[in-house]
Design an enzyme around this catalytic site. Structure first.
Site, PDB file in Angstrom:
ATOM      1  N   ARG A 199      -2.622   0.800  -6.769  1.00 13.74           N
ATOM      2  CA  ARG A 199      -2.132  -0.520  -6.093  1.00 13.74           C
ATOM      3  C   ARG A 199      -1.612  -1.385  -6.965  1.00 13.74           C
ATOM      4  O   ARG A 199      -0.827  -2.173  -6.971  1.00 13.74           O
ATOM      5  CB  ARG A 199      -3.489  -0.926  -5.184  1.00 13.74           C
ATOM      6  N   ASP A 228      -7.868   6.120   7.954  1.00 13.08           N
ATOM      7  CA  ASP A 228      -8.309   4.555   7.677  1.00 13.08           C
ATOM      8  C   ASP A 228      -9.244   4.026   8.820  1.00 13.08           C
ATOM      9  O   ASP A 228      -9.761   4.933   9.678  1.00 13.08           O
ATOM     10  CB  ASP A 228      -6.905   3.693   8.337  1.00 13.08           C
ATOM     11  N   GLN A 252       1.020  -1.234   0.142  1.00 11.77           N
ATOM     12  CA  GLN A 252      -0.136   0.040  -0.078  1.00 11.77           C
ATOM     13  C   GLN A 252       0.893   1.348  -0.228  1.00 11.77           C
ATOM     14  O   GLN A 252       0.507   2.269  -0.601  1.00 11.77           O
ATOM     15  CB  GLN A 252      -0.989   0.135   1.493  1.00 11.77           C
TER      16      GLN A 252
HETATM   17  N1  NVA Z   1      -6.296  -1.100   8.883  1.00 13.06           N
HETATM   18  C1  NVA Z   1      -6.748  -1.914   7.789  1.00 13.06           C
HETATM   19  C2  NVA Z   1      -6.660  -1.718   6.545  1.00 13.06           C
HETATM   20  C3  NVA Z   1      -7.094  -2.224   5.610  1.00 13.06           C
HETATM   21  C4  NVA Z   1      -6.723  -2.201   4.070  1.00 13.06           C
HETATM   22  C5  NVA Z   1      -7.201  -3.132   8.270  1.00 13.06           C
HETATM   23  O1  NVA Z   1      -6.113  -3.980   8.590  1.00 13.06           O
HETATM   24  O2  NVA Z   1      -8.324  -3.833   8.212  1.00 13.06           O
HETATM   25  N1   CP Z   2      -6.309  -1.191   0.596  1.00 16.14           N
HETATM   26  C1   CP Z   2      -6.647  -2.390   0.634  1.00 16.14           C
HETATM   27  O1   CP Z   2      -5.444  -3.242   0.909  1.00 16.14           O
HETATM   28  O2   CP Z   2      -7.666  -3.025   0.347  1.00 16.14           O
HETATM   29  P1   CP Z   2      -8.331  -4.525   0.122  1.00 16.14           P
HETATM   30  O3   CP Z   2      -8.299  -4.841   1.695  1.00 16.14           O
HETATM   31  O4   CP Z   2      -9.650  -4.499  -0.583  1.00 16.14           O
HETATM   32  O5   CP Z   2      -7.213  -5.213  -0.313  1.00 16.14           O
END
Ligand code: NVA
Ligand code: CP
Length: 330
Positions: free
Chosen positions: A316, A230, A137
């Site tokens: 991405r 986030d 990411q």
């Molecule tokens: N902090 C989030 C990021 C998702 C891309 C998770 O770990 O669920």
């Molecule tokens: N940002 C990200 O990692 O999205 P996904 O959980 O959809 O892969």
């Protein structure tokens, strides 16, 4: 010259600024080729396996489309359906898959798991997200910032919300490595771990940038060029934490008054998925349980001109392609 062949991509701390720069330039290259419709099957004859112990849309599809674009075969293994972690250890799984595939992606829980996979696989392993870090990411986010603002060095980057999760940790490292001033704007309990902060402060010092941790939203977001947030509760966390998190993080929501306090040209970023309305199952549930229809970002900011979240999501794919090409290509 930078050469990443044979390297695993487990966390950004393992990579120098020059190596990250190399991945960003390669990403730009691959993005231009894709946009021009040029076919580029540099990984033809190779195969990758992508392992997901947690769900994914962007990461999974980026690895699959990236692999297919580059001419490579790809196998997806989800949270169920393989022996991994149940009847078979990570080390044994790694040794089996390493015999068949040229590269292995892993998304899951502890960072130790992906590190163990890499120690035994004999082929490059790519971290597609762990509880601690989300390094693929980071390349997409840095590319997006550079595309939108024309620079990385000296950019004032502000991360709001759960600064102790994989995104808070990773963004602090990414900023320190590439010369962006990083501010975590969060309640003290959700500041990144002290040890990681100390590591990043030392890296930032070498690169002429700063690390700031603050609970003051207006002071923290003043002069910001990037406002990033986030989800308040990450995958793998127990549902019981929702109530406390909402109370803790409500003051750190990205809304219009935050964006108005930042620089006029500031952009809004989010790794996605984002909670900004009630059009999802979780959204409906939260509205019913806690009477809350927007969380880390308001719908107004998410849908505004300042929001670059879908360009970020597209990146991405281009950046994951670059990571695969650099580590297992010729
Ligand atoms: N902090 C989030 C990021 C998702 C891309 C998770 O770990 O669920
Ligand atoms: N940002 C990200 O990692 O999205 P996904 O959980 O959809 O892969």
């Amino acid at each position: 010259a930078v050469n990443l062949r044979g390297r695993s991509f487990l966390k950004l701390l393992d990579f120098s600024s020059a190596e990250i720069r190399y991945l960003l330039d390669l990403s730009k290259n691959l993005k231009d080729l894709k946009r021009a419709g040029v076919v580029n099957k540099t990984l033809e004859g190779k195969n990758a396996v992508i392992l997901f112990a947690k769900d994914s849309t962007r990461t999974r599809c980026s690895f699959e489309v990236g692999a297919m674009d580059l001419g490579m075969g790809v196998t997806y293994l989800g949270p169920t359906g393989s022996q991994m972690g149940k009847k078979e250890s990570i080390a044994d799984t790694a040794r089996v898959l390493g015999r068949m595939y040229d590269g292995i992606e892993y998304r899951g829980f502890e960072q130790e798991i992906v590190e163990e996979l890499a120690a035994h696989a004999g082929v490059p392993v790519w971290n597609g997200l762990t509880n601690e870090f989300h390094p693929t990411q980071m390349i997409a986010d840095l590319l997006t910032i550079e595309e939108k603002l024309g620079r990385l060095k000296g950019v004032n980057f502000v991360y709001m919300g759960d600064a102790r999760n994989n995104m808070g940790n990773s963004l602090m490292v990414a900023c320190a490595k590439m010369g962006l001033n990083f501010t975590a704007c969060a309640p003290k309990e959700l500041f990144p771990a002290e040890e990681l902060v100390a590591t990043c402060e030392a890296i930032a010092k070498d690169n002429g940038c700063t690390i700031t941790l603050t609970e003051d939203v207006m002071a923290g977001t003043k002069n910001a060029d990037v406002i990033y947030t986030d989800v308040w509760v990450s995958m793998g966390e127990p549902v019981e934490v929702w109530e406390a998190r909402i109370a803790q993080l409500k003051p750190f929501q990205v809304n219009k008054s935050v964006m108005d306090n930042a620089n006029p040209e500031a952009i809004f970023m989010h790794c996605l998925p984002a909670f900004h309305d009630t059009k999802t199952t979780t959204g409906k549930e939260m509205a019913e349980k806690f009477g809350i229809t927007e969380m880390e970002v308001t719908d107004e900011v998410f849908e505004s001109k300042q929001s670059v979240v879908f360009d970020e999501a597209e990146n991405r794919m281009h950046t994951i392609k670059a990571i695969m090409a650099a580590t297992i290509g010729q």
